[in-house]
Design a protein around this motif. Structure first.
Motif, short mmCIF file in Angstrom:
data_model
loop_
_atom_site.label_atom_id
_atom_site.label_comp_id
_atom_site.label_asym_id
_atom_site.label_seq_id
_atom_site.Cartn_x
_atom_site.Cartn_y
_atom_site.Cartn_z
N ALA A 151 0.83 -1.22 0.00
CA ALA A 151 0.00 0.00 0.00
C ALA A 151 0.85 1.25 0.00
N ASP A 152 2.01 1.22 0.68
CA ASP A 152 2.83 2.43 0.75
C ASP A 152 3.54 2.70 -0.57
N ALA A 153 3.63 1.71 -1.47
CA ALA A 153 4.30 1.91 -2.75
C ALA A 153 3.35 2.46 -3.80
N ASP A 154 2.06 2.45 -3.54
CA ASP A 154 1.08 2.89 -4.52
C ASP A 154 0.74 4.35 -4.27
N ASP A 155 1.33 5.22 -5.08
CA ASP A 155 1.07 6.65 -4.90
C ASP A 155 -0.05 7.15 -5.82
N GLY A 156 -0.77 6.21 -6.46
CA GLY A 156 -1.89 6.59 -7.30
C GLY A 156 -1.54 6.82 -8.75
N THR A 157 -0.24 6.81 -9.07
CA THR A 157 0.15 7.02 -10.46
C THR A 157 0.44 5.67 -11.11
N THR A 158 0.29 5.64 -12.41
CA THR A 158 0.66 4.45 -13.17
C THR A 158 1.57 4.87 -14.30
N ALA A 159 2.32 3.93 -14.80
CA ALA A 159 3.21 4.19 -15.93
C ALA A 159 2.90 3.18 -17.01
N ARG A 160 3.02 3.59 -18.22
CA ARG A 160 2.74 2.72 -19.35
C ARG A 160 4.06 2.20 -19.89
N ILE A 161 4.09 0.91 -20.24
CA ILE A 161 5.28 0.29 -20.81
C ILE A 161 4.83 -0.64 -21.93
N ASN A 162 5.59 -0.66 -23.01
CA ASN A 162 5.32 -1.59 -24.10
C ASN A 162 6.21 -2.80 -23.89
N LEU A 163 5.64 -3.97 -23.79
CA LEU A 163 6.37 -5.19 -23.57
C LEU A 163 6.19 -6.08 -24.78
N ARG A 164 7.29 -6.47 -25.39
CA ARG A 164 7.23 -7.34 -26.56
C ARG A 164 7.63 -8.73 -26.14
N LEU A 165 6.70 -9.67 -26.26
CA LEU A 165 6.94 -11.05 -25.88
C LEU A 165 6.90 -11.95 -27.10
N PRO A 166 7.69 -13.01 -27.12
CA PRO A 166 7.51 -14.01 -28.17
C PRO A 166 6.10 -14.57 -28.09
#
Length: 174
Positions: free
Chosen positions: A104-119
């Protein structure tokens, strides 16, 4: 969900406000309408994404994802797995799993977007694993990354050390 009525409302409100400023203000408002329409759509999408993140946190392990279909967002709801009190127990033992919830203490309400390329085969396995746990692929990946970070990545290091003793060289040789 059609965003056009909301964007059109902003356009009309700008025109009404410009009327009070005279002809120059009205012309300026007309020139600003097109760029502001794009900005308004983007702002609405950001707000919807943030709202669905909050809904997903409340639904866990269910989730709600926002996806774009053309210019309009669509919502994909993944309900939590149905658990009934009268279900017949599965005779197979359940595989060990550590859900590793996000602290809970690590969640500051923001999110980040990342593109993940998987086989493709790995993507399919990730989708199957997420479905088995009743999660969206995104929620499953968040938990997997969190579990790896919390464990300090010891599994990856130990696997590497048993493969080649940790001595690995890369580069070009002449």
């Amino acid at each position: 969900m059609d965003l056009t009525p909301y964007v059109d409302t902003r356009r009309r409100e700008l025109a009404v406000a410009a009327e009070a400023g005279g002809e120059d203000a009205r012309e300026l408002a007309e020139r600003l309408t097109a760029p502001l329409e794009s900005a308004a759509r983007l702002t609405l999408l950001i707000v919807l994404s943030a709202a669905m993140d909050e809904v997903t946190r409340e639904l866990a392990p269910g989730s709600v994802d926002v996806r774009l279909r053309g210019l309009d967002p669509a919502f994909v709801v993944t309900p939590p797995p149905a658990g009934g009190a009268f279900e017949e127990p599965d005779p197979r033992p359940e595989p060990p799993r550590a859900p590793a919830p996000v602290p809970a203490d690590a969640d500051d309400g923001t999110t980040a977007r990342i593109n993940l390329r998987l086989p493709a085969p790995l993507k399919g396995r990730a989708e199957e694993a997420a479905a088995r746990e009743g999660l969206s692929v995104n929620a499953w990946l968040v938990r997997a990354v969190n579990a790896a970070v919390e464990s300090g990545g010891t599994r990856a290091r130990s696997a590497e050390s048993t493969r080649g003793g940790g001595n690995r060289y890369t580069g070009w040789v002449r």
